[in-house]
Design a protein around this motif. Structure first.
Motif, mmCIF file in Angstrom:
data_model
loop_
_atom_site.group_PDB
_atom_site.id
_atom_site.type_symbol
_atom_site.label_atom_id
_atom_site.label_comp_id
_atom_site.label_asym_id
_atom_site.label_seq_id
_atom_site.Cartn_x
_atom_site.Cartn_y
_atom_site.Cartn_z
ATOM 1 N N GLU A 4 -18.953 30.982 -2.114
ATOM 2 C CA GLU A 4 -20.360 31.145 -1.850
ATOM 3 C C GLU A 4 -20.888 32.469 -2.423
ATOM 4 O OE1 GLU A 4 -21.089 30.594 2.331
ATOM 5 O OE2 GLU A 4 -20.345 28.711 2.219
ATOM 6 N N PHE A 25 -22.532 34.998 11.461
ATOM 7 C CA PHE A 25 -21.260 35.178 11.920
ATOM 8 C C PHE A 25 -20.818 36.498 11.395
ATOM 9 C CE2 PHE A 25 -21.542 32.724 7.931
ATOM 10 C CZ PHE A 25 -20.646 33.205 7.319
ATOM 11 N N LYS A 58 -13.942 31.490 8.482
ATOM 12 C CA LYS A 58 -14.839 32.478 7.404
ATOM 13 C C LYS A 58 -14.112 33.761 7.589
ATOM 14 C CE LYS A 58 -18.786 30.401 6.494
ATOM 15 N NZ LYS A 58 -19.343 30.260 5.092
ATOM 16 N N GLU A 63 -23.315 35.785 -2.985
ATOM 17 C CA GLU A 63 -24.452 36.184 -2.084
ATOM 18 C C GLU A 63 -24.892 37.652 -2.521
ATOM 19 O OE1 GLU A 63 -23.860 35.398 1.883
ATOM 20 O OE2 GLU A 63 -22.857 33.386 1.440
ATOM 21 N N ALA A 84 -25.230 35.881 6.957
ATOM 22 C CA ALA A 84 -26.288 34.833 7.357
ATOM 23 C C ALA A 84 -25.680 33.560 7.061
ATOM 24 C CB ALA A 84 -27.633 35.298 6.583
ATOM 25 N N ASP A 106 -18.650 35.168 -0.364
ATOM 26 C CA ASP A 106 -18.371 34.608 1.071
ATOM 27 C C ASP A 106 -17.098 33.434 0.932
ATOM 28 O OD1 ASP A 106 -17.915 33.361 3.719
ATOM 29 O OD2 ASP A 106 -20.135 32.790 3.740
HETATM 30 MN MN MN Z 1 -21.994 32.235 3.092
#
Ligand code: MN
Length: 229
Positions: free
Chosen positions: A80, A54, A132, A82, A31, A111
């Protein structure tokens, strides 16, 4: 003679705390836009729209606190931190109650994002795959099983680089909490046992360098650490 031309891809499987059997991964959903302070630091404005989604391939996962190789084709690799939801039941157009009961356990994930390629994709209105979904873009901890349906979560979600705190958010800041997030995701996709859902990151994202030591955690999930090599 094998029915296949070459070897089948390996199954990616995560360790589970207190359990000898591993969690075989099917799809990895992520997300974006689920924390207001991160939307703002990226130059956006929070709104009532649902988070964006994604995917990363299972080959993106790096398990067991292993080293993460510096990815090619970037000069701006961002972290990132998470919370990750690990699903143990199927979900299809599910209610929030059904979604809450489908979460097998929680993990901490990072991420990793080629931010320069993401900025270029945003400029051109293109997909985020190159930014990503590269291999080794998702270091992840073991899974801690839940004893009850997941509810509104709170508690720290954090990340340190070389023992310096860079991200210090709270799971209570999630704009879409896990039951609502999963119910919405299941309105778009059939979800299955083995699917993982990265739930978005709070503010404080920033660049990593070769040699950095990263530690991360999310309340209720095992912590994670890795080195960029
Ligand atoms: Mn992320």
């Amino acid at each position: 003679m094998s029915a296949y031309l070459f070897a089948l891809p390996p199954v990616t499987a995560l360790a589970v705390q207190g359990e000898s059997r591993r969690f075989p991964v099917r799809r990895v959903f992520c997300a974006g836009r689920n924390y207001a302070d991160h939307i703002v630091e990226m130059g956006g404005a929070p709104d009532a729209a649902p988070p964006v989604f994604f995917e990363k391939p299972p080959s993106a996962l790096v398990c067991g606190n292993a080293d993460v190789p510096w990815p090619r084709a970037t000069a701006n690799l961002h972290h990132e931190a998470e919370l990750v939801l690990a699903l143990g039941r199927p979900l299809c157009a599910a209610s929030e109650e059904e979604a809450a009961a489908a979460v097998f356990g929680l993990a901490t994930g990072v991420d990793l994002t080629r931010r320069d390629l993401q900025a270029e994709a945003k400029r051109r209105g293109g997909p985020w795959t190159a930014a990503k979904a590269f291999d080794a873009s998702a270091p992840i901890s073991a899974i801690r099983p839940l004893q009850a349906p997941v509810q509104h979560l709170s508690g720290p979600v954090w990340l340190d680089v070389n023992d310096q705190r860079r991200q210090h958010g709270d799971l209570a800041q999630m704009l879409w909490q896990p039951p609502r997030l999963l119910a919405h995701l299941s309105s778009l996709f059939d979800l299955h046992p083995g699917d993982l859902v990265f739930t978005g990151t709070p503010a404080g994202v920033g660049p990593l360098q070769r040699g950095d030591h990263v530690a991360a955690g999310a309340a209720g999930a095992p912590a994670l650490h890795f080195r960029i090599v």
